[in-house]
Enzyme design. Sequence first.
Site, PDB file in Angstrom:
ATOM      1  N   PRO A  88       0.823  -1.219   0.000  1.00 35.88           N
ATOM      2  CA  PRO A  88       0.000   0.000   0.000  1.00 35.88           C
ATOM      3  C   PRO A  88       0.853   1.264   0.000  1.00 35.88           C
ATOM      4  O   PRO A  88       0.353   2.352  -0.253  1.00 35.88           O
ATOM      5  CB  PRO A  88      -0.819  -0.117   1.292  1.00 35.88           C
ATOM      6  CG  PRO A  88      -0.075  -1.071   2.155  1.00 35.88           C
ATOM      7  CD  PRO A  88       0.664  -1.994   1.245  1.00 35.88           C
ATOM      8  N   GLU A 115       2.072  -8.034   8.837  1.00 34.69           N
ATOM      9  CA  GLU A 115       2.321  -6.580   8.782  1.00 34.69           C
ATOM     10  C   GLU A 115       3.286  -6.217   7.655  1.00 34.69           C
ATOM     11  O   GLU A 115       3.671  -5.065   7.495  1.00 34.69           O
ATOM     12  CB  GLU A 115       2.854  -6.063  10.118  1.00 34.69           C
ATOM     13  CG  GLU A 115       1.807  -6.025  11.225  1.00 34.69           C
ATOM     14  CD  GLU A 115       0.515  -5.326  10.794  1.00 34.69           C
ATOM     15  OE1 GLU A 115       0.595  -4.234  10.199  1.00 34.69           O
ATOM     16  OE2 GLU A 115      -0.566  -5.877  11.036  1.00 34.69           O
ATOM     17  N   ARG A 153      -4.606  -8.340 -20.343  1.00 38.11           N
ATOM     18  CA  ARG A 153      -5.463  -7.673 -21.334  1.00 38.11           C
ATOM     19  C   ARG A 153      -4.639  -6.888 -22.347  1.00 38.11           C
ATOM     20  O   ARG A 153      -5.096  -6.613 -23.447  1.00 38.11           O
ATOM     21  CB  ARG A 153      -6.444  -6.722 -20.650  1.00 38.11           C
ATOM     22  CG  ARG A 153      -7.420  -7.374 -19.706  1.00 38.11           C
ATOM     23  CD  ARG A 153      -8.318  -6.341 -19.065  1.00 38.11           C
ATOM     24  NE  ARG A 153      -9.114  -5.616 -20.050  1.00 38.11           N
ATOM     25  CZ  ARG A 153     -10.163  -6.117 -20.682  1.00 38.11           C
ATOM     26  NH1 ARG A 153     -10.547  -7.344 -20.418  1.00 38.11           N
ATOM     27  NH2 ARG A 153     -10.820  -5.405 -21.558  1.00 38.11           N
ATOM     28  N   ASP A 168     -10.703   0.522 -23.978  1.00 34.70           N
ATOM     29  CA  ASP A 168     -10.957   0.540 -22.534  1.00 34.70           C
ATOM     30  C   ASP A 168     -10.665   1.913 -21.940  1.00 34.70           C
ATOM     31  O   ASP A 168      -9.866   2.680 -22.501  1.00 34.70           O
ATOM     32  CB  ASP A 168     -10.041  -0.463 -21.818  1.00 34.70           C
ATOM     33  CG  ASP A 168     -10.606  -1.873 -21.855  1.00 34.70           C
ATOM     34  OD1 ASP A 168     -11.794  -2.026 -22.151  1.00 34.70           O
ATOM     35  OD2 ASP A 168      -9.831  -2.808 -21.563  1.00 34.70           O
TER      36      ASP A 168
END
Length: 249
Positions: A88, A115, A153, A168
Amino acid sequence: MRVDVITLFPELVEQVIACGVVGRAAEQKLLELHCWNPRDFTRDRHRTVDDRPYGGGPGMLMKVQPLQDAISAVRQQNRDARLVYLSPQGELLTQERLAQQVRLGSVIFLCGRYEGIDERLIQREVDEEWSIGDYVISGGELAAMVCIDAMTRLIPGALGHDESALQDSFSDGLLDYPHYTRPEEYRGDRVPEVLMNGNHRDIENWREQQALGRTWQRRPDLLERIRLDARQQGLLDEYIAEFERTRKR
Ligand SMILES: C[S@@+](CC[C@H](N)C(=O)[O-])C[C@H]1O[C@@H](n2cnc3c(N)ncnc32)[C@H](O)[C@@H]1O
């Protein structure tokens, strides 16, 4: 394209090639997926893969030695690939970044659990950190699967019609235009007339205008990053004028 994934849950990651576009690409050998489980590199009887953090606090970290050995084993087979830690705290992913990776070729994904992983391992081994969004999930596996799907893709030949990836959202910096299928009338709402008249130039114009207008309404930040030509600016101005006109009614 070869993708190696270091994960405590290979059975989860392998599901990404179980069906759909990604499954077909794997069958056609356009995508080669290899999973490596740090648990297979443990040296103790209990096959321990977690360890306590220095300084205390809640949660565990991934144990360094099995991870390091798993990374070394992958590197022996895939020396030149970049090693990406899904995190993150990483660079927020975009279609453009994923397309760039597809052009570069193979990649190794490192999935954290608990963690996360020891900072020194990140410093020594990791080339890049990628985030799939500003939220925290329990492990890097779903993030790796998102990346694998989105990258597949973009592999030439992976989609039935190569064009669909080009159309897209994000591929040209804009959101996609709205789509309609049968029936012609659904609960009183009709398909826009322009899509029914068979005039391809009108249809292309309408779609481009809708893509521009949607991006203006929903993601103006995207518009700031691209340069519109005079024709596109005209289409957008027309869309905005119509939007303002119907709003005032
Ligand atoms: C519970 S998270 C650890 C979060 C970490 N303590 C932090 O706050 O930065 C466990 C693992 O999930 C993965 N992960 C969580 N959120 C992610 C995201 N937004 N993008 C990519 N990977 C993510 C990472 O591999 C991470 O090591």
